[in-house]
Design an enzyme around this catalytic site. Sequence first.
Site, mmCIF file in Angstrom:
data_model
loop_
_atom_site.group_PDB
_atom_site.id
_atom_site.type_symbol
_atom_site.label_atom_id
_atom_site.label_comp_id
_atom_site.label_asym_id
_atom_site.label_seq_id
_atom_site.Cartn_x
_atom_site.Cartn_y
_atom_site.Cartn_z
ATOM 1 N N GLY A 212 0.837 -1.211 0.000
ATOM 2 C CA GLY A 212 0.000 0.000 0.000
ATOM 3 C C GLY A 212 0.859 1.243 0.000
ATOM 4 N N ASN A 213 0.277 2.375 0.302
ATOM 5 C CA ASN A 213 1.065 3.607 0.425
ATOM 6 C C ASN A 213 0.409 4.515 1.463
ATOM 7 O OD1 ASN A 213 -0.844 5.461 -0.967
ATOM 8 N ND2 ASN A 213 -0.428 4.075 -2.689
#
Length: 696
Positions: A212-213
């Site tokens: 993810g980020n």
Amino acid sequence: MLKGKKIVLGITGSIAAYKAAILVRLLVKAGAEVQVVMTPSGKEFISPLTLSTLSGNAVLSEFFNERSGEWHSHVSLGLWADAMIIAPASAATIAKMATGVADNLLITTYLSMKAPVFVAPAMDLDMYAHPSTTRNIEQLKAYGNHIIEPAAGELASHLVGKGRMEEPENIVRAIEEYFTSMAEPASPLSGKKIVITAGPTYEKIDPVRFIGNYSSGKMGYALAEECALAGADVTLVSGPVSLATPHPAIHRIDVESAAEMYDAARASFTDADAAILCAAVADFTPDTRATEKIKREKGSGLTLQLKPTPDIAASLGAEKRPGQRLVGFALETHDAEAHAREKLAKKNLDFIVLNSLEDKGAGFAVDTNKVTIIDAESATSYPLKSKREVARDIVKHLSTLFVSLLLMMLLPAGVQAQELKANITLNTEKIDGTNNEVFDVLKNSLDEFINNTSWTEYEFEEHERIACNFSIVVESYAEDGTFECSLMVQSLRPIYGSSYSTPVFKYQDNEVEFKYMAYDRLEYKEDNLDNNLTAIIAFYAYLIIGLDMDTMGELGGTEFLNKAQNIASGAQSLGGTGWQSGTSTRNRFTIIDDYMNTALLPVRQMMYSYHRKGFDIMFREADKGRAEIAKSLELLQSGYQDRPLSYFPKLFTEYKQEELINIFSQGPAKERKQAVEILTEINPSLTSSWDKISTI
Ligand code: PMT
């Protein structure tokens, strides 16, 4: 903007309550009527006497006055107010507002409020950061309340962080901006379907892990809210975030992976007018996803095989229909502008919003951002602002694309024209006592003639027509139907993104003479000018359309100005005054002959440069717009120098006098000086007006 507005100011128990006194003073100074309502603990922090003295109204705090027995109706306050401000709003009051705990007059007033509510939180940083406060504030936003974000700084506890109530000046500004935006004409985004992607994507590795980020969704959600406030029909395709939908009119589609976001965005874009792609989409996803949790194997590492995700922006860019608009973001760490420009071209975007992780306070998760908006021709950098304000800048930029789109629809290749929306007045005071029936009939016939004649071949909506005024003053009237009149002709053009209309032509014609008997048919035939009155009206109709079109596209009005010139030449044989060439007086013939003379070409180019390149952007970018207008004055000057006896440059400076003073008196000294020099050279009779540019 606040003049005459009725404002309920709610004050709660917070050390910031002392600022409420300044707030009341500023509101009253701005012309608002203020009714203060306090919570019982608010009174511990600031005296009601101070507030009632400043507001001129008794402060309300209890449901009824014990001395007089008077009942304080929260319902009537809710109906009375144009806005409610709760400043400072403590954590307790915010929680009560979110959950409807109506145990004091302030909360019951809030629950009964029909007007917009502005909430300025004030509390210690930990209280502000607590998940329950965050959730309550999100809830208030979801109810449609306007949150005036607290600032960061030293707090009453001497701790430093976010929670300090916004300064009273900024609170007043926020409310003024709200009322201004309400008074503004409908946004070009009103009714447009806009797809917005926001937040991160999660690419699953196994049932418990993902790639993810750090995207929080704040930027994308602020954009969705601003678009919804501008009246757009918003579809928000959101990755996994913990934010509430910011506006009740937003249609939200929750997705998790890049592939899901791709499907949802593509499906929504088919019938959309625009898409803003703000999501931080993973560029890679695991090639295979383990169905069970991957176990740690002793002594051995783990290699993940990744494959690229679909590029949503590039795919929408490839499918984009003419008229659809596509906006992307670029999150960069180095060589920012070059990379952003690469993405702009590769993904076929209309513009790209660059934010760089090199800038403090910009990018992921924070409440602020610092962006540069880049399109094929320009790059505009903005200072660090709240994401809400950044969203507003982006929405403004997008709006201009729809305005230019409208213009392009109006002005394809050879430039098309608009019809007129004329207002006619006929003043007969000077010949009172004459039988008036003929004037009434004439006024009605003129109205119908101007507004029902097709001056162009195109069909335009009522609101797209050019506003103009024909004001006729009858000087004399003879029994044989001969009228002698003066005629004031004036036309106005709207300035995009504002409620301002600028004069494009204003001229007093003192030589109007025509014959008319009641019920004569007013009919205009291009090849047979047999009625001097219709020739006069047709002349001005084409002149106004032509001048207006010259402001829309460079030399855009030629077709219509040629028609006006043909009428002026043809009408010379009709015998009426105002058409003769070579007479000393300025008349219809001379105006058009002058304006169409090749020596005056720079003046025609000035009409375009002044209005379209200058004024149409001035309400967005004041300095840039004003600089273009300054440049356009040089064109006016060069046209004037090529043909010093021409009339138009003088006429232009006359009817733009006030406007020019207003524009340049806001500019830097160099621009002011140059403007004064040019204007004085062209129109020395107005020297005292031009001097105001340097002295204001
Ligand atoms: O959510 P916040 O915490 O408020 O943070 C905001 C933000 C930093 C995420 C936002 O301002 C931002 O910069 N979003 C774009 C982040 C990004 O992925 O940039 P990029 O340069 O990698 O991508 C360029 C453009 O292509 C973007 O419009 C992106 O949405 C789009 N893209 C990228 C990859 C992909 N597979 N599909 C895409 O559509």
